[in-house]
Design a protein around this motif. Structure first.
Motif, PDB file in Angstrom:
ATOM      1  N   MET A  39       4.118  34.211  19.628  1.00  0.00           N
ATOM      2  CA  MET A  39       5.396  34.664  19.147  1.00  0.00           C
ATOM      3  C   MET A  39       6.146  33.454  18.598  1.00  0.00           C
ATOM      4  SD  MET A  39       5.107  37.847  19.950  1.00  0.00           S
ATOM      5  CE  MET A  39       6.587  38.248  19.169  1.00  0.00           C
ATOM      6  N   VAL A  40       6.771  33.662  17.477  1.00  0.00           N
ATOM      7  CA  VAL A  40       7.503  32.579  16.823  1.00  0.00           C
ATOM      8  C   VAL A  40       8.942  33.030  16.605  1.00  0.00           C
ATOM      9  CG1 VAL A  40       7.636  31.098  14.786  1.00  0.00           C
ATOM     10  CG2 VAL A  40       5.399  31.832  15.637  1.00  0.00           C
ATOM     11  N   THR A  41       9.874  32.201  17.012  1.00  0.00           N
ATOM     12  CA  THR A  41      11.285  32.468  16.775  1.00  0.00           C
ATOM     13  C   THR A  41      11.773  31.499  15.714  1.00  0.00           C
ATOM     14  OG1 THR A  41      11.608  33.219  19.043  1.00  0.00           O
ATOM     15  CG2 THR A  41      13.590  32.613  17.816  1.00  0.00           C
ATOM     16  N   LEU A  42      12.421  32.056  14.693  1.00  0.00           N
ATOM     17  CA  LEU A  42      12.873  31.284  13.537  1.00  0.00           C
ATOM     18  C   LEU A  42      14.358  31.478  13.285  1.00  0.00           C
ATOM     19  CD1 LEU A  42      10.248  32.568  10.941  1.00  0.00           C
ATOM     20  CD2 LEU A  42      10.125  30.411  12.184  1.00  0.00           C
ATOM     21  N   ARG A  43      14.946  30.496  12.635  1.00  0.00           N
ATOM     22  CA  ARG A  43      16.250  30.671  11.987  1.00  0.00           C
ATOM     23  C   ARG A  43      15.937  30.676  10.498  1.00  0.00           C
ATOM     24  NH1 ARG A  43      19.153  26.777  14.009  1.00  0.00           N
ATOM     25  NH2 ARG A  43      19.906  28.104  15.671  1.00  0.00           N
ATOM     26  N   VAL A  44      16.272  31.785   9.837  1.00  0.00           N
ATOM     27  CA  VAL A  44      15.914  31.986   8.433  1.00  0.00           C
ATOM     28  C   VAL A  44      17.174  32.004   7.583  1.00  0.00           C
ATOM     29  CG1 VAL A  44      14.791  33.548   6.799  1.00  0.00           C
ATOM     30  CG2 VAL A  44      13.930  33.370   9.146  1.00  0.00           C
ATOM     31  N   THR A  45      17.156  31.220   6.506  1.00  0.00           N
ATOM     32  CA  THR A  45      18.225  31.256   5.515  1.00  0.00           C
ATOM     33  C   THR A  45      17.576  31.585   4.181  1.00  0.00           C
ATOM     34  OG1 THR A  45      19.333  29.487   6.746  1.00  0.00           O
ATOM     35  CG2 THR A  45      20.230  30.045   4.589  1.00  0.00           C
ATOM     36  N   VAL A  46      18.173  32.527   3.441  1.00  0.00           N
ATOM     37  CA  VAL A  46      17.620  32.971   2.161  1.00  0.00           C
ATOM     38  C   VAL A  46      18.573  32.567   1.039  1.00  0.00           C
ATOM     39  CG1 VAL A  46      16.799  34.945   0.832  1.00  0.00           C
ATOM     40  CG2 VAL A  46      16.578  34.953   3.325  1.00  0.00           C
ATOM     41  N   TYR A  47      17.982  32.006  -0.023  1.00  0.00           N
ATOM     42  CA  TYR A  47      18.732  31.556  -1.198  1.00  0.00           C
ATOM     43  C   TYR A  47      18.109  32.180  -2.443  1.00  0.00           C
ATOM     44  CZ  TYR A  47      19.869  27.779   2.090  1.00  0.00           C
ATOM     45  OH  TYR A  47      20.255  27.052   3.190  1.00  0.00           O
ATOM     46  N   ASP A  48      18.907  32.299  -3.501  1.00  0.00           N
ATOM     47  CA  ASP A  48      18.317  32.697  -4.778  1.00  0.00           C
ATOM     48  C   ASP A  48      17.659  31.467  -5.398  1.00  0.00           C
ATOM     49  OD1 ASP A  48      20.338  31.209  -6.058  1.00  0.00           O
ATOM     50  OD2 ASP A  48      21.427  32.969  -6.755  1.00  0.00           O
ATOM     51  N   ALA A  49      17.051  31.640  -6.565  1.00  0.00           N
ATOM     52  CA  ALA A  49      16.320  30.541  -7.207  1.00  0.00           C
ATOM     53  C   ALA A  49      17.217  29.370  -7.590  1.00  0.00           C
ATOM     54  CB  ALA A  49      15.578  31.062  -8.432  1.00  0.00           C
ATOM     55  N   GLN A  50      18.533  29.610  -7.716  1.00  0.00           N
ATOM     56  CA  GLN A  50      19.471  28.537  -8.048  1.00  0.00           C
ATOM     57  C   GLN A  50      20.024  27.851  -6.801  1.00  0.00           C
ATOM     58  OE1 GLN A  50      19.674  31.716  -9.677  1.00  0.00           O
ATOM     59  NE2 GLN A  50      18.342  30.707 -11.151  1.00  0.00           N
ATOM     60  N   GLY A  51      19.601  28.300  -5.626  1.00  0.00           N
ATOM     61  CA  GLY A  51      20.046  27.671  -4.388  1.00  0.00           C
ATOM     62  C   GLY A  51      21.305  28.266  -3.798  1.00  0.00           C
ATOM     63  N   PHE A 110      13.482  30.122   0.776  1.00  0.00           N
ATOM     64  CA  PHE A 110      13.685  30.320   2.209  1.00  0.00           C
ATOM     65  C   PHE A 110      13.700  28.982   2.916  1.00  0.00           C
ATOM     66  CE2 PHE A 110      11.746  34.136   0.609  1.00  0.00           C
ATOM     67  CZ  PHE A 110      12.342  35.169   1.310  1.00  0.00           C
ATOM     68  N   ARG A 111      14.600  28.861   3.866  1.00  0.00           N
ATOM     69  CA  ARG A 111      14.607  27.726   4.789  1.00  0.00           C
ATOM     70  C   ARG A 111      14.267  28.323   6.143  1.00  0.00           C
ATOM     71  NH1 ARG A 111      17.770  25.231   8.645  1.00  0.00           N
ATOM     72  NH2 ARG A 111      17.672  22.955   8.654  1.00  0.00           N
ATOM     73  N   LEU A 112      13.146  27.907   6.698  1.00  0.00           N
ATOM     74  CA  LEU A 112      12.650  28.444   7.962  1.00  0.00           C
ATOM     75  C   LEU A 112      12.645  27.335   9.005  1.00  0.00           C
ATOM     76  CD1 LEU A 112       9.528  30.174   6.407  1.00  0.00           C
ATOM     77  CD2 LEU A 112      11.724  31.250   6.883  1.00  0.00           C
ATOM     78  N   GLU A 113      13.482  27.465  10.008  1.00  0.00           N
ATOM     79  CA  GLU A 113      13.524  26.488  11.089  1.00  0.00           C
ATOM     80  C   GLU A 113      12.842  27.104  12.303  1.00  0.00           C
ATOM     81  OE1 GLU A 113      16.755  24.175  13.942  1.00  0.00           O
ATOM     82  OE2 GLU A 113      17.469  25.333  12.237  1.00  0.00           O
ATOM     83  N   VAL A 114      11.784  26.475  12.781  1.00  0.00           N
ATOM     84  CA  VAL A 114      11.056  26.982  13.945  1.00  0.00           C
ATOM     85  C   VAL A 114      11.855  26.617  15.193  1.00  0.00           C
ATOM     86  CG1 VAL A 114       8.895  26.949  15.238  1.00  0.00           C
ATOM     87  CG2 VAL A 114       8.864  26.682  12.736  1.00  0.00           C
ATOM     88  N   LEU A 115      12.293  27.635  15.925  1.00  0.00           N
ATOM     89  CA  LEU A 115      13.091  27.418  17.128  1.00  0.00           C
ATOM     90  C   LEU A 115      12.234  27.442  18.392  1.00  0.00           C
ATOM     91  CD1 LEU A 115      16.133  29.718  16.245  1.00  0.00           C
ATOM     92  CD2 LEU A 115      15.913  27.247  15.898  1.00  0.00           C
ATOM     93  N   ALA A 116      11.232  28.329  18.421  1.00  0.00           N
ATOM     94  CA  ALA A 116      10.385  28.446  19.612  1.00  0.00           C
ATOM     95  C   ALA A 116       9.043  29.054  19.225  1.00  0.00           C
ATOM     96  CB  ALA A 116      11.062  29.319  20.666  1.00  0.00           C
ATOM     97  N   VAL A 117       8.024  28.683  19.988  1.00  0.00           N
ATOM     98  CA  VAL A 117       6.690  29.262  19.835  1.00  0.00           C
ATOM     99  C   VAL A 117       6.175  29.535  21.242  1.00  0.00           C
ATOM    100  CG1 VAL A 117       4.326  28.869  19.040  1.00  0.00           C
ATOM    101  CG2 VAL A 117       6.249  27.945  17.722  1.00  0.00           C
TER     102      VAL A 117
END
Length: 139
Positions: free
Chosen positions: A1-13, A117-124
């Motif tokens: 199991m992977v816990t992430l913090r996900v931030t989504v941006y358009d192509a311009q950031g 996408f910016r994916l920060e792995v919080l826990a595994v």
């Protein structure tokens, strides 16, 4: 199991939504877009990954034939922009209501967009047998 913090941006950031936390079962169970899951292979807590996905690898191309104009009386009183309607095994978002008509869009809101996408792995952690059997993360 992977816990992430996900931030989504358009192509311009430009950030499209506030960062959100999610937990998914890693290994191709469909809980995360395939391209994102591939980018996380072998990552550990504390690591951050940046990924750009084109529409075909994210939420698909925008399909104009999934947009419909329907009479509002078909849906009853109170129909308003932002509501969802399920028909023909598809979920439509009501995008506008005017002059007795409702505009429905069956596309995903991010369809047709290249996304970053910016994916920060919080826990595994190792998945429980029940999670593996059901293919989902359980509390």
């Amino acid at each position: 199991m992977v816990t992430l913090r996900v931030t989504v941006y358009d192509a311009q950031g430009v950030e499209l939504a506030a960062p959100a936390q999610t937990t998914y079962l890693h290994g191709g169970y469909g809980g995360l877009l395939e391209g994102l899951e591939r980018s996380l292979e072998g990552k550990s807590p504390g690591e951050t990954v940046h990924v750009q996905l084109e529409p075909d690898d994210a939420f698909g191309e925008y399909e104009a034939d999934l947009v419909r104009l329907e009479p509002v009386e078909r849906y009853g009183e109170g129909i308003a922009a932002g509501m969802t309607v399920e028909e023909d095994e598809r979920v439509y978002t009501v995008t506008d209501v005017a002059a007795g008509k409702a505009l429905l869009d069956g596309n995903h809101p991010l369809a047709g967009m290249a996304l970053r996408f910016r994916l920060e792995v919080l826990a595994v952690r190792i998945a429980k047998p029940e999670e593996i059997g059901r293919g989902v993360s359980l509390p």
